[in-house]
Enzyme design. Structure first.
Site, PDB file in Angstrom:
ATOM      1  N   CYS A  94       0.748  -1.344  -0.002  1.00 30.38           N
ATOM      2  CA  CYS A  94       0.016   0.120   0.074  1.00 30.38           C
ATOM      3  C   CYS A  94       0.734   1.381   0.042  1.00 30.38           C
ATOM      4  O   CYS A  94       0.259   2.379  -0.194  1.00 30.38           O
ATOM      5  CB  CYS A  94      -1.067  -0.188   1.324  1.00 30.38           C
ATOM      6  SG  CYS A  94      -2.128  -1.452   1.013  1.00 30.38           S
ATOM      7  N   HIS A 343      -9.321   3.861  -0.987  1.00 30.63           N
ATOM      8  CA  HIS A 343      -7.803   3.373  -0.838  1.00 30.63           C
ATOM      9  C   HIS A 343      -7.478   2.350  -2.089  1.00 30.63           C
ATOM     10  O   HIS A 343      -7.825   1.086  -1.716  1.00 30.63           O
ATOM     11  CB  HIS A 343      -7.811   2.683   0.507  1.00 30.63           C
ATOM     12  CG  HIS A 343      -6.346   2.030   0.812  1.00 30.63           C
ATOM     13  ND1 HIS A 343      -5.264   2.603   0.435  1.00 30.63           N
ATOM     14  CD2 HIS A 343      -5.859   1.134   1.844  1.00 30.63           C
ATOM     15  CE1 HIS A 343      -4.275   1.938   0.821  1.00 30.63           C
ATOM     16  NE2 HIS A 343      -4.660   1.048   1.662  1.00 30.63           N
TER      17      HIS A 343
END
Lengths: 396, 396
Positions: A94, A343
């Site tokens: 991420c 996200h």
């Protein structure tokens, strides 16, 4: 200790163009269309032509597992018509976007490249949500965590439970992170969720991994984001308001959570922040706005402490009196954060930086513009903190 | 056209340490062990300590799909005990190793980093071979190629069939590429296959994708490889025989084969080679040894032409009179190439460069040492040529 070689003068690097897609569920777009939309917007914002670009860096976490597509940077260069321009995909879970930005920053800071595009992209909704959660476990240690059934909600639930035990954080106070981020997201037209919520909504949402509930968790999102980098001394050619990258630092930690001495702090955040403040020659009190990696609500709490905005165990106090809201003393995640703005994992680190750029330019939409912001900081986390990138930006 | 900014003097970069695992089927080793073995060997070869490293770059194509592990660079930094040193994974399909090397080269050439480890690793045998072939389609265009059932043997078979039609290459002549590479592999103790074969063995092996047979195809291999980079002016601190990276260039092409004007040439090889010769200030005739990306036998034929060692359509002549063997005028793939030494995709680009380093140092094992080699070139291909990296190395 890891360090940049100190014997060489670097040149300053500016962000001269930004572009991003709406974040959310894009049923009509794949990796290439998301990249296209974000890149074209950034190229137009910088008033350049694609052919002016000398290097393309793309952050993408799991194109292979999400949509069967590795070699994502080549796809980007191809679809944008930019061959033979070299294109490099970087991956750090991420934190892929943040690491991509740092590679682009180094390429320009070094003097080797003048005009570099750094993009981030992820197409996550082509698989069902449960499978997406499995794919995301690729960011943890497969052999020592994922293999035994660990998921990221589980990992962050361990951190949250321990933190609540150790520092007395209440379940209600934790919910305020999500409430604030949804509030900010409500004035971000690109946010995945633009609805406001209340503490009770969080407390009444489905339990995901105790103590974390659905509204503690960032969503599975599609999205693309892109920034154009240029040497600071040439930045005015491209934009009236170049934003300078004062620092871009990266640190590593153990991949597995169980190897950490203290699971209530991310050592890599502490280290990257220390290096970033030193390079930017500022301290936390100089920072006007921050974007932190709230993949789960507890992560925002830890970030505020690890970045030095308060002492360990005291972040919850920040959520009293709306200090973290636009208009407060330290607006946090003014775009809605990962929780509300979404996200799309490979794009997230770029998306965060774009929010800071917009704020420093004075171009954040509507109610979320922070008045007079000059210095912003973004923190991008990979996995449970095995990779952390900190970026400090300043309007000049 | 893509270019390096020309306004900045770079410093030279040397390879001061190399290490690699045996290539093959490692049933007792995963990603971390392969990385460990290669890295420790490289660190020992450079006579440094791991803690001296300032940056880690890791080439890996599909850790996610092969073994459920993304975030591979963080795994490497963790398992080598190097936190908080920043670690970056780069991916460009089968050119991941070459692109990783180039990112490390840029980091040192820029003056920003002094001591950088560049590794490549792939663990491919934990899935069954048919599934590995599917995973590898992640390197092509998923939506326009893989989705319709295309595989890499199929893609390269199209190139081979067209080339045979256009230039009169015979099936027997094509087999000689594999025969030569197995011959070289027989004196490489790290090679996946160390058996010699004959033209009839190739012609009698199973048909994979007409006209390509089993012995035209590189194998599914596990392996890791690592090099240590340092500024050339400091290289003698680490080794008696630093090998200078005279050029490291990268170019992009369309991701899909059908978009090319001519499928018998890789434009990205031509472009990267042109840039590399220009930067190294040499021409093909100055090159003593080459490692080219023979994922399939036809790819070696195309590479010899695209790199400028002969005219288009004439590479087959090279296989007369053992010119491409050790002892010939242009030894090609002295380690056995991808065909015999193996093709652990993320590690391949590093493995190729290590063979050149060994040759230039005069340390290639046994019968495959090329006498007096001073300049070597490696060509690393991603997909069907959407990414190509060319590296030119020289002994000083």
């Amino acid at each position: 200790m890891s360090k940049l070689a100190t014997n060489t003068k670097k040149r300053d690097v500016a962000i001269v163009g930004v572009g991003s897609t709406p974040i959310g569920e894009h049923w009509d777009k794949g990796l290439r269309e998301l990249t296209w939309d974000a890149s074209i917007a950034a190229v137009e914002d910088a008033k350049i032509r694609g052919k002016d670009l000398e290097l393309i860096i793309v952050g993408n976490m799991s194109g292979g597992m999400f949509v069967g597509q590795e070699h994502v940077a080549a796809l980007v260069a191809d679809f944008l018509g930019l061959k033979p321009t070299p294109a490099v995909r970087v991956e750090a879970a991420c934190a892929s976007g943040g690491v991509a930005l740092r590679q682009g920053y180094l390429a320009v800071a070094s003097g080797l490249y003048d005009l570099v595009a750094v993009g981030g992209v992820e197409k996550m909704t082509d698989v069902q949500a449960g499978w997406a959660t499995s794919i995301l476990t690729g960011a943890m240690d497969f052999e020592w965590e994922a293999y035994f059934g660990t998921t990221f909600p589980g990992i962050y639930a361990l951190m949250a439970r321990r933190y609540m035990h150790q520092y007395g954080l209440t379940r209600e106070k934790l919910a305020e992170v999500a409430v604030k981020n949804h509030y900010h997201g409500s004035s971000n037209p690109l946010a995945h969720f633009q609805n406001r919520i209340k503490v009770e909504d969080v407390l009444n949402s489905s339990l995901v991994a105790d103590p974390l509930r659905l509204y503690d968790c960032s969503p599975i999102s599609d999205g693309g984001a892109c920034v154009i980098l240029a040497p600071a001394e040439k930045a005015k050619q491209y934009t009236e308001t170049p934003i300078i990258i004062e620092a871009s630092t990266q640190a590593s930690d153990t991949l597995s959570l169980f190897e950490r001495e203290d699971i209530c702090t991310l050592d890599a955040t502490v280290e990257a922040a220390k290096q970033a403040y030193s390079r930017a020659k500022i301290s936390p009190k100089d920072v006007d706005i921050i974007e932190v990696h709230d993949c789960f609500t507890i992560a925002e709490i830890l970030a505020l402490e690890d970045l030095g905005f308060c002492k360990k165990g005291e972040a919850a106090k920040f959520y009293e009196g709306e200090q973290t809201y636009v208009g407060g003393t330290l607006p946090v995640n003014t775009d809605g954060g990962l929780k509300a703005s979404g996200h799309p994992v490979g794009a997230t680190g770029i998306k965060q930086v774009i929010e800071i750029v917009k704020q420093l330019r004075g171009e954040a939409e509507g109610a979320r513009q922070v008045k007079g912001a000059e210095i912003g900081l973004a923190q991008n986390v990979g996995g449970s903190g095995a990779t952390v990138v900190v970026t400090i930006l300043r309007r000049r």
